[in-house]
Design a protein around this motif. Structure first.
Motif, PDB file in Angstrom:
ATOM      1  N   ALA B 119       4.089  22.232  28.509  1.00 49.94           N
ATOM      2  CA  ALA B 119       4.116  22.292  27.048  1.00 49.94           C
ATOM      3  C   ALA B 119       3.981  23.730  26.548  1.00 49.94           C
ATOM      4  O   ALA B 119       4.542  24.093  25.529  1.00 49.94           O
ATOM      5  CB  ALA B 119       3.009  21.426  26.466  1.00 49.94           C
ATOM      6  N   GLU B 170       6.611  30.020  18.289  1.00 50.56           N
ATOM      7  CA  GLU B 170       6.374  29.017  19.320  1.00 50.56           C
ATOM      8  C   GLU B 170       5.087  28.232  19.054  1.00 50.56           C
ATOM      9  O   GLU B 170       5.055  27.014  19.196  1.00 50.56           O
ATOM     10  CB  GLU B 170       6.253  29.697  20.677  1.00 50.56           C
ATOM     11  N   ARG B 172       3.683  27.824  16.185  1.00 48.99           N
ATOM     12  CA  ARG B 172       3.886  26.967  15.016  1.00 48.99           C
ATOM     13  C   ARG B 172       4.639  25.706  15.381  1.00 48.99           C
ATOM     14  O   ARG B 172       4.295  24.611  14.931  1.00 48.99           O
ATOM     15  CB  ARG B 172       4.668  27.718  13.952  1.00 48.99           C
ATOM     16  N   ASN B 173       5.674  25.867  16.224  1.00 50.84           N
ATOM     17  CA  ASN B 173       6.415  24.679  16.660  1.00 50.84           C
ATOM     18  C   ASN B 173       5.485  23.709  17.374  1.00 50.84           C
ATOM     19  O   ASN B 173       5.554  22.501  17.176  1.00 50.84           O
ATOM     20  CB  ASN B 173       7.552  25.063  17.602  1.00 50.84           C
ATOM     21  N   LEU B 174       4.631  24.285  18.209  1.00 50.08           N
ATOM     22  CA  LEU B 174       3.708  23.440  18.960  1.00 50.08           C
ATOM     23  C   LEU B 174       2.811  22.644  18.022  1.00 50.08           C
ATOM     24  O   LEU B 174       2.630  21.439  18.198  1.00 50.08           O
ATOM     25  CB  LEU B 174       2.864  24.327  19.860  1.00 50.08           C
ATOM     26  N   ALA B 176       3.446  21.892  14.922  1.00 55.58           N
ATOM     27  CA  ALA B 176       4.257  20.942  14.179  1.00 55.58           C
ATOM     28  C   ALA B 176       4.617  19.721  15.022  1.00 55.58           C
ATOM     29  O   ALA B 176       4.773  18.619  14.494  1.00 55.58           O
ATOM     30  CB  ALA B 176       5.524  21.635  13.677  1.00 55.58           C
ATOM     31  N   ASN B 177       4.728  19.936  16.350  1.00 54.83           N
ATOM     32  CA  ASN B 177       5.148  18.832  17.212  1.00 54.83           C
ATOM     33  C   ASN B 177       4.013  17.956  17.714  1.00 54.83           C
ATOM     34  O   ASN B 177       4.240  16.993  18.437  1.00 54.83           O
ATOM     35  CB  ASN B 177       5.911  19.367  18.423  1.00 54.83           C
ATOM     36  N   LEU B 178       2.780  18.345  17.387  1.00 53.79           N
ATOM     37  CA  LEU B 178       1.663  17.487  17.809  1.00 53.79           C
ATOM     38  C   LEU B 178       1.830  16.140  17.134  1.00 53.79           C
ATOM     39  O   LEU B 178       2.402  16.049  16.054  1.00 53.79           O
ATOM     40  CB  LEU B 178       0.344  18.120  17.354  1.00 53.79           C
ATOM     41  N   SER B 179       1.305  15.125  17.770  1.00 58.35           N
ATOM     42  CA  SER B 179       1.586  13.802  17.223  1.00 58.35           C
ATOM     43  C   SER B 179       0.983  13.687  15.821  1.00 58.35           C
ATOM     44  O   SER B 179       0.045  14.386  15.459  1.00 58.35           O
ATOM     45  CB  SER B 179       1.056  12.730  18.144  1.00 58.35           C
ATOM     46  N   LYS B 180       1.547  12.816  15.040  1.00 60.37           N
ATOM     47  CA  LYS B 180       1.295  12.818  13.603  1.00 60.37           C
ATOM     48  C   LYS B 180      -0.027  12.161  13.210  1.00 60.37           C
ATOM     49  O   LYS B 180      -0.395  12.173  12.051  1.00 60.37           O
ATOM     50  CB  LYS B 180       2.441  12.113  12.870  1.00 60.37           C
ATOM     51  N   VAL B 197       3.591  25.318   8.459  1.00 56.93           N
ATOM     52  CA  VAL B 197       3.049  24.213   9.261  1.00 56.93           C
ATOM     53  C   VAL B 197       2.058  23.299   8.534  1.00 56.93           C
ATOM     54  O   VAL B 197       1.834  22.183   9.008  1.00 56.93           O
ATOM     55  CB  VAL B 197       2.359  24.707  10.561  1.00 56.93           C
TER      56      VAL B 197
END
Lengths: 244, 305
Positions: B119, B170, B172-174, B176-180, B197
């Motif tokens: 990850a 990167e 920030r993407n991480l 943003a991609n954490l589960s909701k 974010v």
């Protein structure tokens, strides 16, 4: 219990990963050996025992043990890993005990590595191995007590050099507090029981009992209580001073 | 759910956090904003159970952070400021250690270590001592450590501080991609990050909450909100003509651009557009401003300082 194991393993691995372990062990072995032969007159005594060897252990520990204990907490505090560690689901007690045990086991290994001198004395003569075993136990317990003092002092500061110097001084005071010269220094109006209590706290008094081959439960208990007390103090200091 | 109730922390005579109250629900990404020394880190240290509050209470999913610290700590993943880690360990050893402390053993442990290795793209440095790694990799190791147990609550203290723009993106993407269904609290003083974010932003200064809302709501508090920024050619009379419009509050020149500010609640686009076609000005560039967070930040925190 499993948490103590995790901390213990990490700590021990960090000794092996850094040169500290090798430097400590080599210097301990060289000094322990040369003190016994040159100052202790191991051969000249003409006796098959290890008194000459064990007599110098307290003085060796006085400098080597604080060198080992100074980094225990000061380093964690300085690098910020104390904050990381203390926000993990692990109790302060497990951390303090785990780190202490790692350092104590490490000194135990260094002590075991001195066994050639034990073989030598057995080869040359017919020593009382019970006395030697008791002396080893006493030496290890004394190292543990000094480590626990060092652990507490290391918890007080970020600075390893300060931790080292203060630990040396405190350990020195705890060693000599039983000496005649120190006992005589107290003013006359001091109560006898107070002077005797201070003298009874001396590392040397209890270690010498082991070195004579007297395995008294009270001496073992003294070191165990000493370790438990200083480790409790370590936990209290860390909890109080974690913000700075 | 994290509930923070009248939280106060004093160091001697200095009050770092002063009666803070708010709660964060799962799914929210809360940006914690404030100037240096505003009390952001101190608040995070109290939520994570590192510091005990002087008064007030922190509850993490019904576990009181002071009374049931271990339960609360199990639910939290925390990246302390500066991403501290053991320099003599490799990322593999370090992450295994953290996973063990978190109670994982055997194949579960290895699977978790591998998952965060992937990850955070740590493959290339996974067996190098952490002290030899670049700042970006150290930060990623810190993040990996924080998410290894898939926590319900993730608290990140300045996760992008000192990273280069690619690494910032990167991270920030991480996030943003954490589960909701997680609670994420990020402290930062980089405002673009908040718009990028966060679903909610709290601005604190002097240990107190000064503003609390979505990034859009905060932007709306900017005087630039709804302003039109444009650059025109051959329009020497533009400024005087624009001011005459009834919806216009003022006109300013900003680095060769004209910035037209609306009166409160008025929309400018239609009238300005009409004026441009009537006057026959040639437009090089025109856009409607959403509001400037940095300006809101300066206005709000400036009042305290």
């Amino acid at each position: 219990m499993s948490q103590i194991g995790v901390i213990f393993k990490r700590e021990l691995a960090s000794y092996v990963a850094t040169p500290l372990a090798y430097v400590f062990t080599v210097i301990f072995l060289v000094l322990a050996g040369s003190f016994a032969f040159f100052f202790g007159g191991f051969f000249d005594n003409g006796q098959a025992d290890l008194r000459a060897f064990f007599n110098y252990h307290p003085w060796l520990y006085l400098f080597l043990v604080p060198a080992l204990s100074m980094r225990l907490w000061a380093e964690e505090r300085k690098s910020g890993t104390l904050e990381l560690l203390m926000t993990l689901p692990i109790s302060l007690r497990d951390m303090v005990v785990g780190k202490f045990l790692a350092a104590w086991v490490f000194t135990g290994v260094a002590l075991i590595l001195t066994c050639p001198i034990w073989f030598t004395v057995n080869f040359l003569g017919d020593p009382d191995n019970g006395v030697i075993l008791a002396s080893y136990l006493g030496s290890w317990l004394m190292a543990g007590a000094m480590l626990s003092v060092g652990s507490c002092i290391s918890a007080c500061t970020k600075n390893q050099v300060i931790a080292f110097i203060v630990s040396v001084v405190v350990c020195f005071l705890m060693m000599v507090s039983g000496w005649e010269i120190v006992i005589g220094w107290w003013p006359d109006w001091m109560a006898d029981w107070f002077i005797e209590s201070v003298a009874a706290l001396s590392f040397l008094t209890h270690f010498n009992a082991f070195a004579k081959g007297v395995l008294d439960l009270r001496d073992v208990l003294y070191f165990v209580i000493m370790i438990a007390g200083w480790l409790t103090a370590t936990a209290i200091v860390i909890d109080m001073k974690k913000a700075n | 759910m994290i509930r923070i109730d009248n939280l106060t922390k004093s160091f001697g005579p200095f009050t770092a956090v002063n009666g803070l109250s708010f709660s964060v629900a799962p799914g929210e990404v809360l940006g914690f904003l404030g100037p240096n020394g505003a009390g952001k880190s101190t608040t995070m240290k109290m939520i994570t159970g590192f510091l005990a509050p002087t008064s007030g209470k922190v509850t993490v999913f019904d576990h009181d952070a002071t009374e049931q610290p271990l339960k609360a700590k199990e639910l939290i993943g925390y990246l302390p400021e500066g991403a501290p880690s053991y320099g003599d360990m490799t990322p593999r050893q370090f992450l295994k250690f953290i996973a063990q402390v978190r109670g994982f053993r055997g194949s579960e442990l290895n699977a978790r270590v591998q998952r965060v290795e992937k990850a955070l793209h740590l493959e290339a440095v996974f067996d190098q001592p952490i002290e030899t790694l670049s700042k970006g990799f150290k930060r990623r190791v810190g993040l990996a450590q924080a998410i290894i147990h898939d926590p319900k609550v993730l608290i990140l203290d300045e996760p992008t501080d000192g990273l280069d723009p690619n690494q910032k993106q990167e991270v920030r993407n991480l996030i943003a991609n954490l589960s909701k269904d997680k609670i994420v609290i990020v402290s930062t003083h980089i405002l673009e990050e908040v718009s990028a974010v966060c679903t909610r932003a709290i601005i604190i200064a002097g240990g107190k909450i000064l503003a609390d809302g979505t990034p859009q709501e905060l932007e709306a508090r900017s005087r630039y909100h709804g302003a039109i920024s444009m650059s025109l050619q051959g329009a020497g009379n533009a400024e005087s003509e624009l001011v005459k419009l009834p919806q216009v509050a003022s006109v300013e020149t900003d680095e060769g651009h004209l910035v037209v500010f609306p009166k409160a609640g008025q929309s400018l686009f239609a009238p300005v557009n009409e004026l441009i076609s009537k006057q026959g000005w040639q437009v090089d560039e025109l856009h409607v401003e959403r509001g400037r967070l940095d300006e809101v930040f300066r206005t709000i925190t400036g009042e305290v300082a």
